[in-house]
Design a protein around this motif. Structure first.
Motif, PDB file in Angstrom:
ATOM      1  N   LEU A   1      -0.613  -5.455 -13.464  1.00 24.86           N
ATOM      2  CA  LEU A   1      -1.098  -6.932 -13.327  1.00 24.86           C
ATOM      3  C   LEU A   1      -0.304  -7.925 -12.744  1.00 24.86           C
ATOM      4  O   LEU A   1       0.909  -7.397 -12.448  1.00 24.86           O
ATOM      5  CB  LEU A   1      -1.171  -7.398 -14.762  1.00 24.86           C
ATOM      6  CG  LEU A   1      -2.151  -6.749 -15.776  1.00 24.86           C
ATOM      7  CD1 LEU A   1      -2.165  -7.026 -17.222  1.00 24.86           C
ATOM      8  CD2 LEU A   1      -3.641  -6.754 -15.325  1.00 24.86           C
ATOM      9  N   GLY A   2      -0.819  -8.827 -12.147  1.00 20.47           N
ATOM     10  CA  GLY A   2       0.032  -9.766 -11.574  1.00 20.47           C
ATOM     11  C   GLY A   2       0.903  -9.651 -10.088  1.00 20.47           C
ATOM     12  O   GLY A   2       0.242  -8.809  -9.451  1.00 20.47           O
ATOM     13  N   PRO A   3       2.089  -9.983 -10.085  1.00 22.30           N
ATOM     14  CA  PRO A   3       2.954  -9.658  -8.946  1.00 22.30           C
ATOM     15  C   PRO A   3       3.159  -8.177  -8.751  1.00 22.30           C
ATOM     16  O   PRO A   3       3.237  -7.720  -7.567  1.00 22.30           O
ATOM     17  CB  PRO A   3       4.100 -10.400  -9.319  1.00 22.30           C
ATOM     18  CG  PRO A   3       4.102 -11.141 -10.443  1.00 22.30           C
ATOM     19  CD  PRO A   3       2.821 -10.595 -11.225  1.00 22.30           C
ATOM     20  N   ASP A   4       3.386  -7.436  -9.586  1.00 22.05           N
ATOM     21  CA  ASP A   4       3.437  -5.850  -9.605  1.00 22.05           C
ATOM     22  C   ASP A   4       2.252  -5.328  -8.698  1.00 22.05           C
ATOM     23  O   ASP A   4       2.755  -4.219  -7.855  1.00 22.05           O
ATOM     24  CB  ASP A   4       3.373  -5.197 -10.825  1.00 22.05           C
ATOM     25  CG  ASP A   4       4.979  -5.688 -11.736  1.00 22.05           C
ATOM     26  OD1 ASP A   4       5.702  -6.118 -10.919  1.00 22.05           O
ATOM     27  OD2 ASP A   4       4.890  -5.394 -12.941  1.00 22.05           O
ATOM     28  N   LEU A   5       0.981  -5.617  -8.863  1.00 17.20           N
ATOM     29  CA  LEU A   5      -0.100  -5.200  -8.171  1.00 17.20           C
ATOM     30  C   LEU A   5       0.048  -5.494  -6.741  1.00 17.20           C
ATOM     31  O   LEU A   5      -0.225  -4.784  -5.805  1.00 17.20           O
ATOM     32  CB  LEU A   5      -1.298  -5.914  -8.910  1.00 17.20           C
ATOM     33  CG  LEU A   5      -2.738  -5.538  -8.003  1.00 17.20           C
ATOM     34  CD1 LEU A   5      -2.878  -3.969  -8.441  1.00 17.20           C
ATOM     35  CD2 LEU A   5      -3.709  -6.243  -8.724  1.00 17.20           C
ATOM     36  N   ILE A   6       0.175  -6.606  -6.579  1.00 10.73           N
ATOM     37  CA  ILE A   6       0.484  -7.379  -4.955  1.00 10.73           C
ATOM     38  C   ILE A   6       1.477  -6.489  -4.342  1.00 10.73           C
ATOM     39  O   ILE A   6       1.491  -6.316  -3.171  1.00 10.73           O
ATOM     40  CB  ILE A   6       0.487  -8.655  -5.029  1.00 10.73           C
ATOM     41  CG1 ILE A   6      -0.751  -9.349  -5.361  1.00 10.73           C
ATOM     42  CG2 ILE A   6       0.880  -9.196  -3.785  1.00 10.73           C
ATOM     43  CD1 ILE A   6      -0.701 -10.844  -5.657  1.00 10.73           C
ATOM     44  N   TYR A   7       2.804  -6.330  -4.891  1.00  9.52           N
ATOM     45  CA  TYR A   7       3.823  -5.794  -4.340  1.00  9.52           C
ATOM     46  C   TYR A   7       3.586  -4.182  -3.974  1.00  9.52           C
ATOM     47  O   TYR A   7       3.800  -4.081  -3.121  1.00  9.52           O
ATOM     48  CB  TYR A   7       4.938  -5.841  -5.099  1.00  9.52           C
ATOM     49  CG  TYR A   7       6.316  -5.326  -4.875  1.00  9.52           C
ATOM     50  CD1 TYR A   7       6.954  -5.945  -3.907  1.00  9.52           C
ATOM     51  CD2 TYR A   7       6.714  -3.961  -5.379  1.00  9.52           C
ATOM     52  CE1 TYR A   7       8.061  -5.060  -3.425  1.00  9.52           C
ATOM     53  CE2 TYR A   7       7.773  -3.266  -4.953  1.00  9.52           C
ATOM     54  CZ  TYR A   7       8.603  -3.864  -3.976  1.00  9.52           C
ATOM     55  OH  TYR A   7       9.599  -3.382  -3.253  1.00  9.52           O
TER      56      TYR A   7
ATOM     57  N   THR B   1       0.524  -2.963  -3.575  1.00  3.56           N
ATOM     58  CA  THR B   1      -0.508  -2.858  -2.256  1.00  3.56           C
ATOM     59  C   THR B   1       0.198  -3.246  -1.251  1.00  3.56           C
ATOM     60  O   THR B   1      -0.096  -2.461  -0.039  1.00  3.56           O
ATOM     61  CB  THR B   1      -1.424  -3.642  -2.822  1.00  3.56           C
ATOM     62  OG1 THR B   1      -2.068  -3.636  -4.105  1.00  3.56           O
ATOM     63  CG2 THR B   1      -2.487  -3.762  -1.627  1.00  3.56           C
ATOM     64  N   LEU B   2       0.969  -4.497  -0.897  1.00  4.24           N
ATOM     65  CA  LEU B   2       1.719  -4.578   0.099  1.00  4.24           C
ATOM     66  C   LEU B   2       2.898  -3.393   0.684  1.00  4.24           C
ATOM     67  O   LEU B   2       2.674  -3.123   2.023  1.00  4.24           O
ATOM     68  CB  LEU B   2       2.255  -5.947   0.343  1.00  4.24           C
ATOM     69  CG  LEU B   2       1.510  -7.203  -0.121  1.00  4.24           C
ATOM     70  CD1 LEU B   2       2.445  -8.229  -0.211  1.00  4.24           C
ATOM     71  CD2 LEU B   2       0.629  -7.361   1.194  1.00  4.24           C
ATOM     72  N   GLU B   3       3.190  -2.686  -0.274  1.00  2.00           N
ATOM     73  CA  GLU B   3       4.124  -1.835   0.095  1.00  2.00           C
ATOM     74  C   GLU B   3       3.291  -0.440   0.676  1.00  2.00           C
ATOM     75  O   GLU B   3       3.861   0.070   1.740  1.00  2.00           O
ATOM     76  CB  GLU B   3       4.893  -1.148  -1.121  1.00  2.00           C
ATOM     77  CG  GLU B   3       5.980  -0.109  -0.990  1.00  2.00           C
ATOM     78  CD  GLU B   3       6.704   0.257  -2.258  1.00  2.00           C
ATOM     79  OE1 GLU B   3       6.384   1.417  -2.620  1.00  2.00           O
ATOM     80  OE2 GLU B   3       7.397  -0.866  -2.896  1.00  2.00           O
ATOM     81  N   LYS B   4       2.175  -0.158   0.284  1.00  3.04           N
ATOM     82  CA  LYS B   4       1.377   0.944   0.612  1.00  3.04           C
ATOM     83  C   LYS B   4       1.172   0.590   1.883  1.00  3.04           C
ATOM     84  O   LYS B   4       0.760   1.259   2.958  1.00  3.04           O
ATOM     85  CB  LYS B   4       0.350   1.149  -0.235  1.00  3.04           C
ATOM     86  CG  LYS B   4       0.779   2.147  -1.479  1.00  3.04           C
ATOM     87  CD  LYS B   4      -0.218   2.181  -2.406  1.00  3.04           C
ATOM     88  CE  LYS B   4       0.209   2.973  -3.790  1.00  3.04           C
ATOM     89  NZ  LYS B   4      -0.724   3.282  -4.607  1.00  3.04           N
ATOM     90  N   VAL B   5       0.368  -0.535   2.270  1.00  2.00           N
ATOM     91  CA  VAL B   5       0.161  -1.116   3.534  1.00  2.00           C
ATOM     92  C   VAL B   5       1.103  -1.010   4.564  1.00  2.00           C
ATOM     93  O   VAL B   5       0.938  -0.462   5.635  1.00  2.00           O
ATOM     94  CB  VAL B   5      -0.679  -2.720   3.523  1.00  2.00           C
ATOM     95  CG1 VAL B   5      -0.902  -3.340   4.785  1.00  2.00           C
ATOM     96  CG2 VAL B   5      -1.763  -2.764   2.727  1.00  2.00           C
ATOM     97  N   HIS B   6       2.245  -1.441   4.108  1.00  2.00           N
ATOM     98  CA  HIS B   6       3.418  -1.353   4.984  1.00  2.00           C
ATOM     99  C   HIS B   6       3.832   0.101   5.489  1.00  2.00           C
ATOM    100  O   HIS B   6       3.940   0.275   6.670  1.00  2.00           O
ATOM    101  CB  HIS B   6       4.643  -1.801   4.332  1.00  2.00           C
ATOM    102  CG  HIS B   6       5.850  -2.091   5.245  1.00  2.00           C
ATOM    103  ND1 HIS B   6       5.968  -2.721   6.459  1.00  2.00           N
ATOM    104  CD2 HIS B   6       7.185  -1.209   5.175  1.00  2.00           C
ATOM    105  CE1 HIS B   6       7.336  -2.721   6.883  1.00  2.00           C
ATOM    106  NE2 HIS B   6       7.785  -1.689   6.211  1.00  2.00           N
ATOM    107  N   ILE B   7       3.652   0.835   4.595  1.00  2.00           N
ATOM    108  CA  ILE B   7       3.887   2.528   4.986  1.00  2.00           C
ATOM    109  C   ILE B   7       2.815   3.082   6.037  1.00  2.00           C
ATOM    110  O   ILE B   7       3.118   3.702   6.788  1.00  2.00           O
ATOM    111  CB  ILE B   7       3.852   3.365   3.739  1.00  2.00           C
ATOM    112  CG1 ILE B   7       5.106   2.975   2.672  1.00  2.00           C
ATOM    113  CG2 ILE B   7       3.511   4.795   3.710  1.00  2.00           C
ATOM    114  CD1 ILE B   7       4.908   3.592   1.321  1.00  2.00           C
ATOM    115  N   ILE B   8       1.729   2.461   5.560  1.00  2.00           N
ATOM    116  CA  ILE B   8       0.365   2.878   6.566  1.00  2.00           C
ATOM    117  C   ILE B   8       0.696   2.381   7.853  1.00  2.00           C
ATOM    118  O   ILE B   8       0.488   3.198   9.036  1.00  2.00           O
ATOM    119  CB  ILE B   8      -0.798   2.550   5.990  1.00  2.00           C
ATOM    120  CG1 ILE B   8      -1.245   3.382   4.846  1.00  2.00           C
ATOM    121  CG2 ILE B   8      -1.951   2.555   7.165  1.00  2.00           C
ATOM    122  CD1 ILE B   8      -2.523   3.107   4.112  1.00  2.00           C
TER     123      ILE B   8
END
Length: 192
Positions: free
Chosen positions: A29-35, A37-44
């Motif tokens: 929930l909250g900022p953990d979800l966004i963090y 998600t952005l981490e996985k996008v950065h890896i891709i």
């Protein structure tokens, strides 16, 4: 489908939070979800950049920058197109290159103007560097077709000069005579 897979597949963010997580995975929930998600996008993105740079390095190994100077001799590449007659050549066995021709001047970074004979007056004189192939060797040693006395059906007349050798080969029921002859055309002497 996770948000990372969605963004990698469609190129944009998933609008609904449904289906972002695998079954049995605790929901964030909250900022953990966004963090996350952005981490996985950065890896891709990093992996896509790595794949792109590898493909580019493979392509660059085959690429070579060609530069010519005025007065160099080059061959001109003919593009084979079905049903189109260019440079008065047609058919399966038509040559891939014409020439050699001399470079008259450089036009721009990747274009050259050639000195072309009057037979090809309808052809544009400026060609891209990819259409040219450097003439290696001495172009003076190439025999011109006109001096050989070639006919329209690409044949020429040879004159026998001297008989060098005779042989008679025996087969089962007959004898076959073979003769080695020195022949001469207009410019070249050869043994056939």
């Amino acid at each position: 489908m996770s948000i990372v897979q969605s963004e990698a597949l469609y190129g944009k963010r998933c609008k609904s939070p449904i289906g972002w997580f695998e079954v049995g995975e605790p929901s964030l929930l909250g900022p953990d979800l966004i963090y996350k998600t952005l981490e996985k996008v950065h890896i891709i993105r990093n992996r896509l950049e790595t794949a792109y740079s590898q493909e580019k390095s493979y392509a660059d190994q085959r690429r070579k920058d060609l530069e010519f100077e005025e007065g160099d001799k080059v061959y001109l590449k003919i593009l084979p197109m079905k049903g189109v007659v260019r440079f008065c050549k047609k058919g399966k066995l038509s040559p891939r290159y014409l020439g050699p021709y001399e470079i008259f001047q450089r036009v721009g970074k990747v274009a050259y103007e050639l000195k072309i004979p009057s037979e090809l007056a309808l052809v544009n004189l400026v060609f891209h560097v990819s259409m040219l192939k450097k003439c290696i060797g001495d172009p003076k040693s190439i025999l011109p077709i006109e001096d050989l006395g070639m006919k329209d059906n690409i044949s020429y007349e040879e004159v026998p000069v001297q008989v060098l050798d005779r042989q008679i080969k025996r087969l089962r029921n007959k004898k076959v005579a073979s003769v080695r002859v020195l022949r001469k055309n207009n410019l070249v002497e050869g043994v056939i």
